[in-house]
Design an enzyme around this catalytic site. Structure first.
Site, PDB file in Angstrom:
ATOM      1  N   LYS A   1       1.018  -1.073  -0.030  1.00 14.43           N
ATOM      2  CA  LYS A   1       0.045   0.015   0.038  1.00 14.43           C
ATOM      3  C   LYS A   1       0.900   1.243   0.003  1.00 14.43           C
ATOM      4  CE  LYS A   1      -4.478   1.210   0.342  1.00 14.43           C
ATOM      5  NZ  LYS A   1      -5.677   0.419   0.008  1.00 14.43           N
TER       6      LYS A   1
ATOM      7  N   VAL B   1     -22.001   6.709   2.285  1.00 14.08           N
ATOM      8  CA  VAL B   1     -22.496   6.203   0.825  1.00 14.08           C
ATOM      9  C   VAL B   1     -21.357   7.193  -0.154  1.00 14.08           C
ATOM     10  CG1 VAL B   1     -24.896   5.268   0.960  1.00 14.08           C
ATOM     11  CG2 VAL B   1     -24.253   7.841   1.813  1.00 14.08           C
TER      12      VAL B   1
HETATM   13  P1  NAD Z   1     -15.183   7.293  -0.179  1.00 13.65           P
HETATM   14  O1  NAD Z   1     -14.277   8.142   0.528  1.00 13.65           O
HETATM   15  O2  NAD Z   1     -15.725   7.469  -1.879  1.00 13.65           O
HETATM   16  O3  NAD Z   1     -16.488   7.140   0.513  1.00 13.65           O
HETATM   17  C1  NAD Z   1     -16.305   7.101   2.002  1.00 13.65           C
HETATM   18  C2  NAD Z   1     -17.745   7.820   2.466  1.00 13.65           C
HETATM   19  O4  NAD Z   1     -17.809   7.872   3.792  1.00 13.65           O
HETATM   20  C3  NAD Z   1     -17.736   9.287   2.022  1.00 13.65           C
HETATM   21  O5  NAD Z   1     -18.853   9.620   1.190  1.00 13.65           O
HETATM   22  C4  NAD Z   1     -17.705   9.874   3.129  1.00 13.65           C
HETATM   23  O6  NAD Z   1     -18.191  11.366   3.158  1.00 13.65           O
HETATM   24  C5  NAD Z   1     -18.251   8.990   4.247  1.00 13.65           C
HETATM   25  N1  NAD Z   1     -17.863   9.314   5.588  1.00 13.65           N
HETATM   26  C6  NAD Z   1     -16.604   9.703   6.005  1.00 13.65           C
HETATM   27  N2  NAD Z   1     -16.702   9.578   7.266  1.00 13.65           N
HETATM   28  C7  NAD Z   1     -17.843   9.385   7.938  1.00 13.65           C
HETATM   29  C8  NAD Z   1     -18.469   9.266   9.014  1.00 13.65           C
HETATM   30  N3  NAD Z   1     -17.749   9.522  10.268  1.00 13.65           N
HETATM   31  N4  NAD Z   1     -20.071   8.901   9.215  1.00 13.65           N
HETATM   32  C9  NAD Z   1     -20.546   8.557   7.854  1.00 13.65           C
HETATM   33  N5  NAD Z   1     -19.847   8.804   6.678  1.00 13.65           N
HETATM   34  C10 NAD Z   1     -18.467   9.050   6.689  1.00 13.65           C
HETATM   35  O7  NAD Z   1     -14.479   5.802  -0.188  1.00 13.65           O
HETATM   36  P2  NAD Z   1     -14.800   4.756  -0.890  1.00 13.65           P
HETATM   37  O8  NAD Z   1     -13.929   4.336  -2.017  1.00 13.65           O
HETATM   38  O9  NAD Z   1     -16.227   4.320  -1.195  1.00 13.65           O
HETATM   39  O10 NAD Z   1     -14.493   3.455   0.318  1.00 13.65           O
HETATM   40  C11 NAD Z   1     -15.165   3.109   1.380  1.00 13.65           C
HETATM   41  C12 NAD Z   1     -14.447   2.227   2.242  1.00 13.65           C
HETATM   42  O11 NAD Z   1     -14.241   0.908   1.474  1.00 13.65           O
HETATM   43  C13 NAD Z   1     -13.048   2.758   2.738  1.00 13.65           C
HETATM   44  O12 NAD Z   1     -12.606   2.349   3.988  1.00 13.65           O
HETATM   45  C14 NAD Z   1     -12.261   2.088   1.721  1.00 13.65           C
HETATM   46  O13 NAD Z   1     -10.944   1.686   2.104  1.00 13.65           O
HETATM   47  C15 NAD Z   1     -12.921   0.571   1.674  1.00 13.65           C
HETATM   48  N6  NAD Z   1     -12.587   0.008   0.317  1.00 13.65           N
HETATM   49  C16 NAD Z   1     -12.925   0.668  -0.957  1.00 13.65           C
HETATM   50  C17 NAD Z   1     -12.577  -0.161  -2.326  1.00 13.65           C
HETATM   51  C18 NAD Z   1     -13.036   0.699  -3.421  1.00 13.65           C
HETATM   52  O14 NAD Z   1     -13.070  -0.172  -4.318  1.00 13.65           O
HETATM   53  N7  NAD Z   1     -13.195   1.727  -3.446  1.00 13.65           N
HETATM   54  C19 NAD Z   1     -12.111  -1.421  -2.007  1.00 13.65           C
HETATM   55  C20 NAD Z   1     -11.712  -2.059  -0.700  1.00 13.65           C
HETATM   56  C21 NAD Z   1     -11.969  -1.232   0.405  1.00 13.65           C
END
Ligand code: NAD
Length: 349
Positions: A79, A180
């Site tokens: 990472k 979301v």
């Molecule tokens: P993102 O940043 O697009 O979405 C995260 C969302 O969570 C945002 O809308 C943000 O405003 C919201 N958020 C942040 N803090 C918050 C809180 N305290 N309460 C409620 N909402 C809150 O990220 P993503 O790409 O959708 O990823 C989401 C999670 O999934 C992360 O932990 C990421 O590491 C994990 N993940 C993502 C992927 C991927 O393909 N994007 C793959 C594996 C894991």
């Protein structure tokens, strides 16, 4: 550009880069490459300190090793993190310096988008290193991983619903989603189409507006009350470490299943979930759809969407297997997932 190697026990290679000219301050960690080259996203986040960034990159790269092992992607765990605010500090010069830093690993580490970076950033990075994935589909690459992550999470949830609720559909199942964003929005779509009742929260007003427009039946609650929602599934899709000593007693769900990385603050939290009879779907197992999709890009013949979707469907079986081991051995699901990952890694060690 100053690159320093840092010795970290149980990690193969950790390097820090400081480049005053571009403002780059970054760390890349390779946890393990027994099963293949390390692949993990490039995160940009305004960490309060280098120590915080180091903790994050070490936890995330270790998680990537287990994620790829269980999903059998043929990849190892790594990472990268950039210390800085992606809204104000991400410049083409900074990304160029980061690409050159990635290149120093000569393919032992490969990057992709993550929180704070996107497909466009990867296109720019590609000009300076070949070791980047998750580029647009038009470039013969695998595109945005989020829809695949959401699909895998949804399928993993389905395995849990069958086990814990004794149902073979989401009809009437109440899911509380924390976050979301990219993944959460796709997941919400799957759930609503599957007949689930949803309650959501997010800290971004613009995101909540989009939810209200696209999913008018979704109920919205304040972020700090999401843990108290009386629901069937609590689904973390925002930050890590939110399943812990403080939140577990508040939960009124039967299942925890979401895409966020590193959901448990520590191993004890897996035990606590089990004691409360909450079925926890191990995060690195159900959120592996994105890395599976990227790994298909590296296979012979290149990216193929159909093959990717087929592989992502295996997440359902992986979750079923973990639930079975957990029942047979009377251990937390998180421990069962770890056992499977270690078995696969040790077979190649
Ligand atoms: P993102 O940043 O697009 O979405 C995260 C969302 O969570 C945002 O809308 C943000 O405003 C919201 N958020 C942040 N803090 C918050 C809180 N305290 N309460 C409620 N909402 C809150 O990220 P993503 O790409 O959708 O990823 C989401 C999670 O999934 C992360 O932990 C990421 O590491 C994990 N993940 C993502 C992927 C991927 O393909 N994007 C793959 C594996 C894991």
């Amino acid at each position: 550009m100053k690159i320093t190697e840092i010795q970290v026990p149980n990690y193969e290679l950790v390097k820090k880069c400081e480049d005053p000219e571009s403002g780059l301050h970054a760390i890349i960690a390779i946890h393990n490459t027994f099963l293949g080259p390390a692949l993990g996203g490039m995160r940009m986040y305004p960490y309060a300190s280098e120590d915080d960034a180091m903790t994050d990159v070490l936890r995330l790269s270790r998680g990537m090793t287990f994620k790829s092992a269980v999903a059998e992607t043929g990849l190892g765990g790594g990472k990268s993190v950039i210390i800085g605010d992606p809204e104000t500090q991400k410049t083409p010069q900074l990304l160029e310096a980061m690409a050159k830093f990635v290149d120093t690993f000569e393919g032992k580490y490969r990057t992709a988008e993550d929180s704070g970076t996107n497909v466009h950033d990867m296109v720019h990075i590609k000009k300076f290193t070949e070791y980047v994935t998750g580029l647009p589909l038009e470039m013969g690459s695998s595109g945005d991983p989020s829809p695949y992550t959401a699909l895998g999470t949804f399928l993993g949830m389905r395995a849990c619903v069958e086990e814990r609720l004794g149902k073979d559909s989401f009809e009437g199942v109440h899911v509380a989603l924390q976050g979301v964003g990219h993944v959460g929005m796709y997941l919400l779509d799957h759930l609503v189409k599957g007949g689930a009742r949803v309650t959501v929260c997010d800290i971004r007003e613009s995101t909540l507006q989009a939810v209200k427009t696209e999913f008018p039946d979704a109920q919205v609650v304040e972020p700090d009350t999401i843990y108290d929602v009386d629901c069937d599934i609590f689904s973390p899709n925002a930050m890590g470490a939110i399943i812990n000593e403080t939140t577990i007693p508040r939960l009124k769900c039967k299942i925890i299943a979401g895409a966020a990385n590193n959901q448990l603050r520590d191993d004890e939290d897996g035990v606590r979930c089990r004691e409360r009879e909450i079925l926890y779907a191990p995060d690195y197992v159900i959120n592996a759809g994105g890395i599976i999709n990227v790994s298909v890009e590296l296979e012979e013949g290149g990216y193929n969407e159909e093959r990717s979707r087929r592989k992502v469907h295996n997440i359902y079986n992986a979750v079923k297997e973990i639930i079975q081991i957990s029942k047979d051995e009377q251990i937390p699901t998180a421990k069962a997932a770890y056992e499977i990952a270690m078995r696969k890694i040790n077979a190649r060690a």
